[in-house]
Write an enzyme that holds these catalytic residues in place. Sequence first.
Site, PDB file in Angstrom:
ATOM      1  N   PHE A 171       0.847  -1.194   0.000  1.00 22.10           N
ATOM      2  CA  PHE A 171       0.000   0.000   0.000  1.00 22.10           C
ATOM      3  C   PHE A 171       0.889   1.254   0.000  1.00 22.10           C
ATOM      4  O   PHE A 171       1.938   1.267   0.644  1.00 22.10           O
ATOM      5  CB  PHE A 171      -0.905  -0.029   1.240  1.00 22.10           C
ATOM      6  CG  PHE A 171      -1.968   1.026   1.221  1.00 22.10           C
ATOM      7  CD1 PHE A 171      -3.080   0.890   0.407  1.00 22.10           C
ATOM      8  CD2 PHE A 171      -1.844   2.164   1.998  1.00 22.10           C
ATOM      9  CE1 PHE A 171      -4.062   1.870   0.378  1.00 22.10           C
ATOM     10  CE2 PHE A 171      -2.823   3.151   1.972  1.00 22.10           C
ATOM     11  CZ  PHE A 171      -3.940   3.004   1.158  1.00 22.10           C
ATOM     12  N   ASP A 182       1.167  -5.242   8.026  1.00 25.94           N
ATOM     13  CA  ASP A 182       0.023  -4.334   7.924  1.00 25.94           C
ATOM     14  C   ASP A 182      -1.214  -5.206   7.667  1.00 25.94           C
ATOM     15  O   ASP A 182      -1.324  -5.849   6.615  1.00 25.94           O
ATOM     16  CB  ASP A 182       0.242  -3.333   6.784  1.00 25.94           C
ATOM     17  CG  ASP A 182      -0.878  -2.293   6.705  1.00 25.94           C
ATOM     18  OD1 ASP A 182      -1.982  -2.559   7.222  1.00 25.94           O
ATOM     19  OD2 ASP A 182      -0.647  -1.232   6.100  1.00 25.94           O
ATOM     20  N   TYR A 184     -11.345   1.422  10.228  1.00 26.43           N
ATOM     21  CA  TYR A 184     -12.519   1.997   9.537  1.00 26.43           C
ATOM     22  C   TYR A 184     -13.042   1.103   8.422  1.00 26.43           C
ATOM     23  O   TYR A 184     -14.056   1.423   7.818  1.00 26.43           O
ATOM     24  CB  TYR A 184     -12.230   3.418   9.015  1.00 26.43           C
ATOM     25  CG  TYR A 184     -10.866   3.611   8.382  1.00 26.43           C
ATOM     26  CD1 TYR A 184     -10.577   3.148   7.125  1.00 26.43           C
ATOM     27  CD2 TYR A 184      -9.864   4.279   9.097  1.00 26.43           C
ATOM     28  CE1 TYR A 184      -9.335   3.350   6.560  1.00 26.43           C
ATOM     29  CE2 TYR A 184      -8.617   4.477   8.539  1.00 26.43           C
ATOM     30  CZ  TYR A 184      -8.350   4.012   7.267  1.00 26.43           C
ATOM     31  OH  TYR A 184      -7.115   4.193   6.726  1.00 26.43           O
ATOM     32  N   LYS A 185     -12.352  -0.010   8.165  1.00 21.79           N
ATOM     33  CA  LYS A 185     -12.841  -0.923   7.128  1.00 21.79           C
ATOM     34  C   LYS A 185     -13.762  -1.942   7.779  1.00 21.79           C
ATOM     35  O   LYS A 185     -14.902  -1.637   8.121  1.00 21.79           O
ATOM     36  CB  LYS A 185     -11.666  -1.598   6.427  1.00 21.79           C
ATOM     37  CG  LYS A 185     -10.656  -0.624   5.807  1.00 21.79           C
ATOM     38  CD  LYS A 185      -9.492  -1.374   5.197  1.00 21.79           C
ATOM     39  CE  LYS A 185      -8.341  -0.453   4.808  1.00 21.79           C
ATOM     40  NZ  LYS A 185      -8.667   0.534   3.790  1.00 21.79           N
ATOM     41  N   ARG A 211     -12.864  -2.757  -7.535  1.00 24.03           N
ATOM     42  CA  ARG A 211     -12.695  -3.577  -6.336  1.00 24.03           C
ATOM     43  C   ARG A 211     -14.031  -3.701  -5.601  1.00 24.03           C
ATOM     44  O   ARG A 211     -14.679  -2.697  -5.297  1.00 24.03           O
ATOM     45  CB  ARG A 211     -11.651  -2.901  -5.444  1.00 24.03           C
ATOM     46  CG  ARG A 211     -11.078  -3.766  -4.356  1.00 24.03           C
ATOM     47  CD  ARG A 211      -9.971  -3.042  -3.621  1.00 24.03           C
ATOM     48  NE  ARG A 211     -10.462  -1.854  -2.931  1.00 24.03           N
ATOM     49  CZ  ARG A 211      -9.814  -1.251  -1.937  1.00 24.03           C
ATOM     50  NH1 ARG A 211      -8.628  -1.705  -1.551  1.00 24.03           N
ATOM     51  NH2 ARG A 211     -10.292  -0.181  -1.355  1.00 24.03           N
TER      52      ARG A 211
HETATM   53  C1  LIG Z   1      -2.937  -1.588   3.670  1.00 27.09           C
HETATM   54  C2  LIG Z   1      -3.292  -0.237   4.193  1.00 27.09           C
HETATM   55  N1  LIG Z   1      -2.480   0.371   5.072  1.00 27.09           N
HETATM   56  C3  LIG Z   1      -2.773   1.591   5.563  1.00 27.09           C
HETATM   57  C4  LIG Z   1      -3.905   2.261   5.166  1.00 27.09           C
HETATM   58  C5  LIG Z   1      -4.237   3.624   5.663  1.00 27.09           C
HETATM   59  O1  LIG Z   1      -3.401   4.121   6.631  1.00 27.09           O
HETATM   60  P1  LIG Z   1      -3.856   5.350   7.509  1.00 27.09           P
HETATM   61  O2  LIG Z   1      -4.725   4.827   8.636  1.00 27.09           O
HETATM   62  O3  LIG Z   1      -2.602   5.942   8.028  1.00 27.09           O
HETATM   63  O4  LIG Z   1      -4.596   6.313   6.635  1.00 27.09           O
HETATM   64  C6  LIG Z   1      -4.780   1.666   4.259  1.00 27.09           C
HETATM   65  C7  LIG Z   1      -5.994   2.384   3.828  1.00 27.09           C
HETATM   66  O5  LIG Z   1      -6.753   1.985   2.996  1.00 27.09           O
HETATM   67  C8  LIG Z   1      -4.466   0.389   3.758  1.00 27.09           C
HETATM   68  O6  LIG Z   1      -5.257  -0.196   2.878  1.00 27.09           O
END
Ligand SMILES: Cc1ncc(COP(=O)(O)O)c(C=O)c1O
Length: 411
Positions: A124, A201, A224-225, A371
């Site tokens: 990401f 992650d 938030y997902k 997606r």
């Molecule tokens: C794999 C991944 N890492 C990190 C994030 C987002 O990070 P942050 O909470 O710092 O915005 C996302 C957001 O979609 C993501 O898909």
Amino acid sequence: MTSRERALALDAVDPLAPFRDRVVVADPELLYLDGNSLGRLPHATRDRLRTHVEDEWGGRLVRGWHDWVALPSVVGDELGAALLGVGPGETLVCDNTSSNLFKLAVAAMRATGRRVLVTDDDNFPTDRHVLAGVADLLGAELRVVHSDRDAGVSVEALREAVRDDVGLVSLSHTAYRSGALAPVAEVDALAHAVGALTLWDLSHSVGAVPVDLSTADLAVGCTYKYVNAGPGAPAWLWVRSGLELDNPVQGWFGAADPFAMDAPYAPAAGAQRFLTGTPPVGGLLAVQEGVRLLAEAGLPRLRTKGQALTSYLVELADAWLAPHDVRVASPRDADARGSHVVLEHPRAWQLVQELVARGVVPDYRVPDRVRFGPAPLYTRFVDVHDALAITRDVLASGAHLTRPAEPARVT
Ligand SMILES: Cc1ncc(COP(=O)(O)O)c(C=O)c1O
């Protein structure tokens, strides 16, 4: 049985079907398949936040901190137990995923004293950016291995890259675009064999895909997902018990006694030291409600339904969309993918715009991907059926071709 009747029959025997009534469905006609970007609002969270704002913040004012101050670790422990399968004292809910990744990556590199970090080129964007920044800051090298955009992380490429100069291997568990799962235990073994640590992650896994962290060192993820904690809700971090690292962002909440005002910084014990500043209380309460709802549904049932929903989506895409130049670009084996499916189409951006106009919400990912994230907690099989039927009709009619061809910034 028509295909729609089959979808309804699958919903009729879905043990998680009642959970749809536990989230806000403001527009029953909307086919929402973007739960992997922003989950729906649980009723319990709306009520909890209302009480918090009106009675706690409004009524208790500063006296409320007595109960709020421990929330990062209280909610962290609940999240860790329900969704990560880890013990107490290892998980904190705080900051955002990017900041947590930064703190843990710097800490890990300093602890190992090595000069190379490893990640992959399909990780990401924020992960790649943060890790590049960490490398700059520490005068280290970021070694980026190539991953296939559809198949995900290549263990072969990692085997080449993970040598005894490596201090940290940092990857995503579920690939944000294709949904491909990385082999956690295999990567952990590669890293540990050369004395490196691993940092995962789990943003696209947590709340939908179980992950065995028993071989891992560090992890981060958002809420938030699939955790349904709301836009910009705080993220979490996990530090394996017994791993002694130092937080490079030494804030008062990570100190042994935050209220020893005149004392120099002395870190709190264990993972607690990875806190920095004042916790976002409303966001933490939203994470707590989101975690409790998922705990009630149960991760094994969520995973089973996630696999069934995505397999059904793949089946319909093959039958209905393949004749219209659509290719399933996620792993076909349900055990090898997370809880979303990505479809490749040369006019993906135009297709997404037309779908959104017709009440179907997937999202677009560059350069040519649509997606679909049918969150298992509240998505019905009939939602997948109807969304794919509309997609088929759009492609057959060419209606999407009237939409602008230039992508917007956020979908
Ligand atoms: C794999 C991944 N890492 C990190 C994030 C987002 O990070 P942050 O909470 O710092 O915005 C996302 C957001 O979609 C993501 O898909």
